[in-house]
Write a protein that holds these residues in place. Sequence first.
Motif, PDB file in Angstrom:
ATOM      1  N   ALA A   1     -96.097  61.904 -14.910  1.00 25.66           N
ATOM      2  CA  ALA A   1     -96.318  62.869 -15.981  1.00 25.66           C
ATOM      3  C   ALA A   1     -95.224  63.933 -16.021  1.00 25.66           C
ATOM      4  O   ALA A   1     -94.785  64.356 -17.087  1.00 25.66           O
ATOM      5  CB  ALA A   1     -97.688  63.535 -15.809  1.00 25.66           C
ATOM      6  N   ARG A   2     -94.754  64.352 -14.824  1.00 23.95           N
ATOM      7  CA  ARG A   2     -93.785  65.432 -14.878  1.00 23.95           C
ATOM      8  C   ARG A   2     -92.350  64.932 -14.886  1.00 23.95           C
ATOM      9  O   ARG A   2     -91.420  65.705 -15.058  1.00 23.95           O
ATOM     10  CB  ARG A   2     -94.021  66.432 -13.753  1.00 23.95           C
ATOM     11  CG  ARG A   2     -93.867  65.906 -12.352  1.00 23.95           C
ATOM     12  CD  ARG A   2     -94.419  66.924 -11.362  1.00 23.95           C
ATOM     13  NE  ARG A   2     -94.933  66.284 -10.170  1.00 23.95           N
ATOM     14  CZ  ARG A   2     -94.236  66.233  -9.042  1.00 23.95           C
ATOM     15  NH1 ARG A   2     -93.037  66.761  -8.951  1.00 23.95           N
ATOM     16  NH2 ARG A   2     -94.762  65.643  -7.996  1.00 23.95           N
ATOM     17  N   ASN A   3     -92.116  63.646 -14.662  1.00 22.87           N
ATOM     18  CA  ASN A   3     -90.748  63.169 -14.609  1.00 22.87           C
ATOM     19  C   ASN A   3     -90.330  62.321 -15.792  1.00 22.87           C
ATOM     20  O   ASN A   3     -89.145  62.203 -16.070  1.00 22.87           O
ATOM     21  CB  ASN A   3     -90.533  62.341 -13.333  1.00 22.87           C
ATOM     22  CG  ASN A   3     -90.439  63.248 -12.133  1.00 22.87           C
ATOM     23  OD1 ASN A   3     -89.722  64.245 -12.158  1.00 22.87           O
ATOM     24  ND2 ASN A   3     -91.210  62.925 -11.106  1.00 22.87           N
ATOM     25  N   ILE A   4     -91.283  61.737 -16.484  1.00 22.93           N
ATOM     26  CA  ILE A   4     -90.893  60.716 -17.453  1.00 22.93           C
ATOM     27  C   ILE A   4     -90.091  61.305 -18.607  1.00 22.93           C
ATOM     28  O   ILE A   4     -89.131  60.699 -19.076  1.00 22.93           O
ATOM     29  CB  ILE A   4     -92.138  59.928 -17.929  1.00 22.93           C
ATOM     30  CG1 ILE A   4     -91.690  58.592 -18.535  1.00 22.93           C
ATOM     31  CG2 ILE A   4     -93.006  60.711 -18.873  1.00 22.93           C
ATOM     32  CD1 ILE A   4     -92.795  57.570 -18.564  1.00 22.93           C
ATOM     33  N   ILE A   5     -90.467  62.456 -19.065  1.00 26.85           N
ATOM     34  CA  ILE A   5     -89.638  63.084 -20.102  1.00 26.85           C
ATOM     35  C   ILE A   5     -89.237  64.489 -19.653  1.00 26.85           C
ATOM     36  O   ILE A   5     -89.269  65.445 -20.418  1.00 26.85           O
ATOM     37  CB  ILE A   5     -90.351  63.142 -21.475  1.00 26.85           C
ATOM     38  CG1 ILE A   5     -91.752  63.749 -21.319  1.00 26.85           C
ATOM     39  CG2 ILE A   5     -90.402  61.786 -22.138  1.00 26.85           C
ATOM     40  CD1 ILE A   5     -92.357  64.212 -22.636  1.00 26.85           C
ATOM     41  N   ALA A   6     -88.866  64.584 -18.337  1.00 32.29           N
ATOM     42  CA  ALA A   6     -88.496  65.883 -17.764  1.00 32.29           C
ATOM     43  C   ALA A   6     -87.397  66.533 -18.610  1.00 32.29           C
ATOM     44  O   ALA A   6     -86.561  65.826 -19.181  1.00 32.29           O
ATOM     45  CB  ALA A   6     -88.015  65.687 -16.338  1.00 32.29           C
ATOM     46  N   PRO A   7     -87.347  67.806 -18.715  1.00 34.96           N
ATOM     47  CA  PRO A   7     -88.180  68.760 -18.003  1.00 34.96           C
ATOM     48  C   PRO A   7     -89.535  68.990 -18.636  1.00 34.96           C
ATOM     49  O   PRO A   7     -90.299  69.803 -18.120  1.00 34.96           O
ATOM     50  CB  PRO A   7     -87.345  70.036 -18.078  1.00 34.96           C
ATOM     51  CG  PRO A   7     -86.637  69.936 -19.380  1.00 34.96           C
ATOM     52  CD  PRO A   7     -86.358  68.492 -19.592  1.00 34.96           C
ATOM     53  N   GLN A   8     -89.827  68.290 -19.747  1.00 31.76           N
ATOM     54  CA  GLN A   8     -91.148  68.498 -20.335  1.00 31.76           C
ATOM     55  C   GLN A   8     -92.206  67.725 -19.558  1.00 31.76           C
ATOM     56  O   GLN A   8     -91.899  66.707 -18.935  1.00 31.76           O
ATOM     57  CB  GLN A   8     -91.138  68.005 -21.780  1.00 31.76           C
ATOM     58  CG  GLN A   8     -91.330  69.144 -22.756  1.00 31.76           C
ATOM     59  CD  GLN A   8     -91.686  68.617 -24.121  1.00 31.76           C
ATOM     60  OE1 GLN A   8     -91.041  67.703 -24.612  1.00 31.76           O
ATOM     61  NE2 GLN A   8     -92.696  69.214 -24.720  1.00 31.76           N
ATOM     62  N   GLU A   9     -93.459  68.191 -19.596  1.00 31.25           N
ATOM     63  CA  GLU A   9     -94.525  67.492 -18.878  1.00 31.25           C
ATOM     64  C   GLU A   9     -95.503  66.876 -19.851  1.00 31.25           C
ATOM     65  O   GLU A   9     -95.815  67.459 -20.879  1.00 31.25           O
ATOM     66  CB  GLU A   9     -95.280  68.488 -17.981  1.00 31.25           C
ATOM     67  CG  GLU A   9     -94.759  68.522 -16.591  1.00 31.25           C
ATOM     68  CD  GLU A   9     -95.630  69.376 -15.695  1.00 31.25           C
ATOM     69  OE1 GLU A   9     -96.868  69.360 -15.897  1.00 31.25           O
ATOM     70  OE2 GLU A   9     -95.083  70.045 -14.815  1.00 31.25           O
TER      71      GLU A   9
END
Lengths: 490, 332
Positions: free
Chosen positions: B294-302
Amino acid sequence: MIEVKGLVGGYAGNPVIQGLDFSIQRGEFFALIGPNGSGKTTLFQLLTGRLEPDSGTIYIDGKPVEKMSKIEKAQKVAVLSQEVQVSFDYTVEEIVRLGRYPHQKGLLKTLSKEDRRVIEHVLEVTDTKQFRNTRFRLISGGEKQRVLLAKALAQEPEILLLDEPTNHLDIKHSFELLDLLKTWQATRDVTVFAILHDLNIASLYADRVALLHQGTFADVGDVNTLRKEKQLQRVYEVDVRTQPHPVVARPQLLMTPKESRTTGKRDFQSLYTVQQRENHVHIAFDQPLRAVSNGVAGSGIDWLKHFCNFHVDKQYDSSDPLHDVRTWMEDLSIPSEQAAGMMTAVYIKDSAWVERHIHGVPLLVCITAGVGNAVDITAEKKTVESQEVGTINIMVFMDAHLTDGAFINGVMSVTEAKAKALQDLDICDEESGSLATGTSTDSVLLAATQTGTQTPYAGSGTRIGKAIGEGVYEAMVQALERTLARDDSF
Amino acid sequence: MLGTILLGLLTSSVTIPVPTLVHIIMEEAFNLGWMEDVPENEKMIIWNIRLPRVLLALCVGASLALAGAAFQGLLRNPLADPYTIGVSSGASLGAVFVLFFNVSIVGLGDFTLPVVAIISGMITLLIVFGLVHLSSRGLAIETIILAGIIVSAFIGSIISLIIALSDQDSMTQIIYWLYGSVGMRGWSYVQLMLPFMAVGVFLLLLHYRELNALALGEDAADHIGVHVKRGKISILAGASLLTGAAVAVSGSIGFVGLVIPHLVRLVTGPDHRHVLPLSLLTGGAFLVLADLVARNIIAPQELPIGVITALIGAPIFAFLLVRERLGRRNPA
């Protein structure tokens, strides 16, 4: 073992069970029977603790059940109830393991060596070992019941409560299960309380039977309780008759459907056809007759449609007459399981017939009589055993309704008439020189349509008995005269 | 599980090598550091942000999965999950209430939300029990499920009502909270959750045999000596504690409680002796993993973690289910 005092109970303000007192001894097989709605299940649930009694107490080993802890009770009492839904795919062994619940000790409550030994044993005796790792949901109904029994046995109970344990089981599995229970009962002194729907099974397995009717026991006693036909008819509202089991000294029950009797009176003579050939005579009825006979085939009491008398040579080898008679019947396309068959060395064409109403009783008599082996049954003789082919074969058919007792009475009447005919024609026992009473291997068959009013007697003091006697006498004399007229008289 | 924790600690926008990581944890926890000149900001990230986050995910995932396994076993219903009997709705309502009115109870401060949530969850459980008690003797399963659904529906509508009445800001806050997240909670949430979790886990693991016995129905369980009513109350209380605490600290994260127990059962069979502890472990690991994604797939967004749990969990579950069915058809 189990003692019930003043038990009243049921569902919310509706006491189905109304004041029961009974006790069950240790090691006893106690069967609870009764019609639907009589309160069997309610009583069962009161015993298992599913329902709380409104009043009264159940004692187990002298201790009131409500004073026992759940574990304490489960160590003594195991229950096999109907229709168990299992959630999730537990394996058979996991289900059986649940039976060890009340015996597991220690903080972790894991299976001990003893637990495993018991589980192995019950899987063995219930013959469920081979699918121990199969999912419970995937096995058949009979197998499920055995697995649930294994679970109950794994509790090592002193008391087994069973709610129709043979429900949905075929006869093989029913008897296997009950035989297993019986063995367990005998070897472990286990007390069995079982609701049994099938009265015949209850009769075969129970030590005591309680008949529940409208919440109270109509009767409690050994299996002979089931011989009280009137009581069963009143409670079940079905025409129930008892019959002896052919092997075991316990009663079996037969139920009569309401519309079983053919209505509409027909002429007796139109009911049968007679076929007479050189070597046999075959009387065929279009409906079964109740027949009593000591013939080669169809002996005993049975419902039969075909009646045969076969001619055999004097030198006939009588090592397996039943097989021979059946073979001959098959050759003639006669269904042997519905047929009575006799054999004689007398010529079939010398058969004597009487076919008319006597004292108002429609009658058909067919006799073949030879006197070569004429015997005085009261004379002292050297040779006692003789298995030669029958020499006086008597068949009597009538349009009457006889009880089993009346049939035996009727056979007496036949025999008396036969002896009288032999006497009147001066037939003697060659060895003793005295008047003969019969020949060494006579056969008799008495058959009735079982329509009309039932009669309990058929002796010489009754119309039917007189008809039999006169008919048989007349045919006997005729048959003897024909045979005696031949040179090579038998 | 340990692997996923490590992975959860390692992976993020700032990469920190493993030895440093171990050092930081050892030093902070046991004062056993051996390295010098570890940058203060790395310490911050690991000790104050990532570790509590991973541990919270672990606790929440473990609690939800264990509670789910217990509910499914108790209610004898494979569709049951921690949210079936309404405790989570109650906890959510408490949280939403706090967010909407921006309440802060004196002496609790930031703890206000989880504490209120847990309390309202427990009150909901009591209401459900009360309803069941009034409408049926002996806590019938069907009645528990029905009462749970009724209460859930009622509370759900109140939550919707509050959302409808909210302004833009608090609405976003509420909805995000409802999606569920284990981020930015800090150590305090972990501390808050642990006692509830300990009691809940203890209660449930102690009753694994009763859960097995209930598989044959309550009567059958009673016949083998199970104190059914007592067992049911203990299990319900334990599972509700776990659910309430999890929802209070992280919002309602779906799917874990429903699917993890099934996953475990596919592997171990339905014996609760295995299902309960393994659900606990697998659930924890799964949520750590989900949070990681959840926190890495579209980092920096969660992404909301609830979205990820279903996105990962559903295909895995479907795959295992199909494989299981095929395997059953051709026993090799």
